[in-house]
Design a protein around this motif. Structure first.
Motif, PDB file in Angstrom:
ATOM      1  N   THR A 110      98.221  48.232 100.124  1.00 25.30           N
ATOM      2  CA  THR A 110      96.837  48.449 100.561  1.00 25.30           C
ATOM      3  C   THR A 110      96.257  49.516  99.634  1.00 25.30           C
ATOM      4  OG1 THR A 110      97.664  50.030 102.212  1.00 25.30           O
ATOM      5  CG2 THR A 110      97.198  47.800 102.960  1.00 25.30           C
ATOM      6  N   THR A 111      95.304  49.131  98.811  1.00 26.50           N
ATOM      7  CA  THR A 111      94.849  50.014  97.736  1.00 26.50           C
ATOM      8  C   THR A 111      93.393  49.742  97.382  1.00 26.50           C
ATOM      9  OG1 THR A 111      95.354  50.713  95.462  1.00 26.50           O
ATOM     10  CG2 THR A 111      95.612  48.376  95.975  1.00 26.50           C
ATOM     11  N   LEU A 156     102.839  48.764 105.202  1.00 26.95           N
ATOM     12  CA  LEU A 156     101.640  48.833 104.368  1.00 26.95           C
ATOM     13  C   LEU A 156     101.778  50.047 103.461  1.00 26.95           C
ATOM     14  CD1 LEU A 156      98.784  48.111 106.962  1.00 26.95           C
ATOM     15  CD2 LEU A 156     100.270  46.498 105.761  1.00 26.95           C
ATOM     16  N   GLU A 201     100.013  56.041 103.846  1.00 21.67           N
ATOM     17  CA  GLU A 201      98.646  56.281 103.356  1.00 21.67           C
ATOM     18  C   GLU A 201      98.353  57.770 103.499  1.00 21.67           C
ATOM     19  OE1 GLU A 201      95.124  56.637 102.093  1.00 21.67           O
ATOM     20  OE2 GLU A 201      95.733  54.533 102.120  1.00 21.67           O
ATOM     21  N   TYR A 233      98.758  41.826  98.912  1.00 20.60           N
ATOM     22  CA  TYR A 233      97.988  42.840  98.184  1.00 20.60           C
ATOM     23  C   TYR A 233      96.577  42.842  98.751  1.00 20.60           C
ATOM     24  CZ  TYR A 233      97.003  45.698  93.992  1.00 20.60           C
ATOM     25  OH  TYR A 233      96.695  46.721  93.117  1.00 20.60           O
ATOM     26  N   LEU A 234      96.231  43.913  99.470  1.00 23.67           N
ATOM     27  CA  LEU A 234      94.926  43.997 100.119  1.00 23.67           C
ATOM     28  C   LEU A 234      94.117  45.174  99.588  1.00 23.67           C
ATOM     29  CD1 LEU A 234      95.975  43.337 103.837  1.00 23.67           C
ATOM     30  CD2 LEU A 234      95.025  41.701 102.205  1.00 23.67           C
ATOM     31  N   SER A 238      93.676  39.829  99.378  1.00 21.15           N
ATOM     32  CA  SER A 238      92.225  39.956  99.399  1.00 21.15           C
ATOM     33  C   SER A 238      91.612  38.854  98.539  1.00 21.15           C
ATOM     34  CB  SER A 238      91.797  41.330  98.857  1.00 21.15           C
ATOM     35  OG  SER A 238      92.055  42.337  99.811  1.00 21.15           O
ATOM     36  N   LEU A 293      93.542  51.539 109.036  1.00 13.93           N
ATOM     37  CA  LEU A 293      94.576  50.512 108.865  1.00 13.93           C
ATOM     38  C   LEU A 293      95.337  50.264 110.162  1.00 13.93           C
ATOM     39  CD1 LEU A 293      95.928  51.506 105.333  1.00 13.93           C
ATOM     40  CD2 LEU A 293      94.564  49.489 105.922  1.00 13.93           C
ATOM     41  N   LYS A 346      91.449  48.036 100.300  1.00 16.88           N
ATOM     42  CA  LYS A 346      90.963  48.788 101.456  1.00 16.88           C
ATOM     43  C   LYS A 346      89.445  48.750 101.567  1.00 16.88           C
ATOM     44  CE  LYS A 346      93.309  52.443 100.234  1.00 16.88           C
ATOM     45  NZ  LYS A 346      93.870  53.829 100.197  1.00 16.88           N
ATOM     46  N   ASP A 354     100.180  52.409 100.273  1.00 12.94           N
ATOM     47  CA  ASP A 354      99.152  52.812  99.315  1.00 12.94           C
ATOM     48  C   ASP A 354      99.838  53.113  97.984  1.00 12.94           C
ATOM     49  OD1 ASP A 354      96.758  53.618  98.202  1.00 12.94           O
ATOM     50  OD2 ASP A 354      96.865  55.646  99.026  1.00 12.94           O
ATOM     51  N   LEU A 361      95.638  39.660 107.095  1.00 11.82           N
ATOM     52  CA  LEU A 361      96.920  40.029 107.704  1.00 11.82           C
ATOM     53  C   LEU A 361      97.445  38.918 108.608  1.00 11.82           C
ATOM     54  CD1 LEU A 361      97.128  43.769 108.827  1.00 11.82           C
ATOM     55  CD2 LEU A 361      98.455  42.573 107.099  1.00 11.82           C
ATOM     56  N   LEU A 398      90.109  42.043 106.324  1.00 13.09           N
ATOM     57  CA  LEU A 398      91.491  42.540 106.322  1.00 13.09           C
ATOM     58  C   LEU A 398      92.271  41.966 107.488  1.00 13.09           C
ATOM     59  CD1 LEU A 398      90.853  46.267 105.344  1.00 13.09           C
ATOM     60  CD2 LEU A 398      91.923  44.498 103.939  1.00 13.09           C
TER      61      LEU A 398
END
Length: 248
Positions: free
Chosen positions: A90-91, A63, A9, A110-111, A135, A18, A113, A65, A124, A120
């Motif tokens: 993580t985006t 993780l 990230e 796929y999470l 998400s 994170l 941010k 980005d 996880l 979150l």
């Protein structure tokens, strides 16, 4: 032995956030490594593999980005194919153009941010139950693209249960949907439209963060995305174009 985690990230505040999410999510001992770009991520990956050997304890959770200073996280996902790590994007991007290519390149989760901290953490923790972290908005988007009774694999990617021995399965074979090209401003997410509205009214980043109940670095990331989609480089340009297109 501590579980090795790699967080890729570029935003230092987001990286710290994170890290907190990861530590809160699992009771196992964590050894978290941070990288701010693709070069750093590759270097850390090579270092761990060199220290542990081909069968050594490498990273168990990564993780990633998607928007990085020296390239795209999609590239790194492709390079991680075949490695026994759980790979989670993580985006801020929730659109099909990012979601489906990421899954096709081997992402196990796929999470977003912009989700709340507790959301979150809860997502996880699905790893322990052998479920993919997604998400809520992403889960709904995926469901909308698959019809009941499909002859293919009907469920999402499976993960072996037990965080201490994380392994990932093969990437899914789902296909993205081909869409007719649309103007870039129509690709703005609801959150981005909200940020753009506040920007056009002259609010500062901190004021927007307070109004929307999100972190300032998340607002900053939204603004970067807005500038990219609208092909502008300043708040004034974005406000003028938004007004011309009737966005605000």
């Amino acid at each position: 032995m501590a579980v090795k985690v790699l967080i890729v990230e570029d935003n230092p505040v987001a990286r710290s956030f994170l890290c907190r999410v990861v530590r809160e999510s699992f009771s196992d001992g964590m050894e978290i490594t941070e990288a701010g770009d693709l070069e750093g991520a590759r270097r850390q990956l090579a270092k761990v593999e060199a220290e542990g050997g081909p069968n050594g304890p490498g990273f168990k959770l990564i993780l990633i980005d998607l928007e990085l200073p020296d390239g795209n996280g999609m590239e790194f996902l492709g390079e991680l194919a075949g490695k026994p790590a759980v790979k989670i994007v993580t985006t801020l991007y929730s659109d099909d153009d990012h979601l489906f290519p990421a899954l096709q390149r081997g992402a196990d989760g796929y999470l977003l941010k912009e989700d709340r901290f507790e959301v979150l953490v809860e997502e996880l923790q699905r790893i322990v139950r052998g479920q993919p972290p997604l998400s809520p908005a992403i889960a709904r988007r995926l469901l909308s693209h698959f019809r009941p009774g499909s002859t293919g694999d009907s469920g999402p990617m499976g993960l072996n249960s037990g965080f201490g021995s994380l392994t990932s399965t093969a990437s899914p074979s789902g296909r993205g949907v081909t869409l007719d090209p649309v103007p870039e401003w129509e690709r703005l997410t609801p959150r981005e439209n909200e940020v753009l509205t506040y920007l056009s009214k002259g609010f500062t980043i901190k004021e927007i963060a307070n109004l929307m109940g999100i972190k300032w670095f998340t607002v900053n990331d939204h603004i970067k995305s807005i500038y990219k989609k609208l092909n502008v480089s300043s708040r004034a340009e974005a406000a003028v174009l938004a007004s011309k297109q009737g966005l605000v």
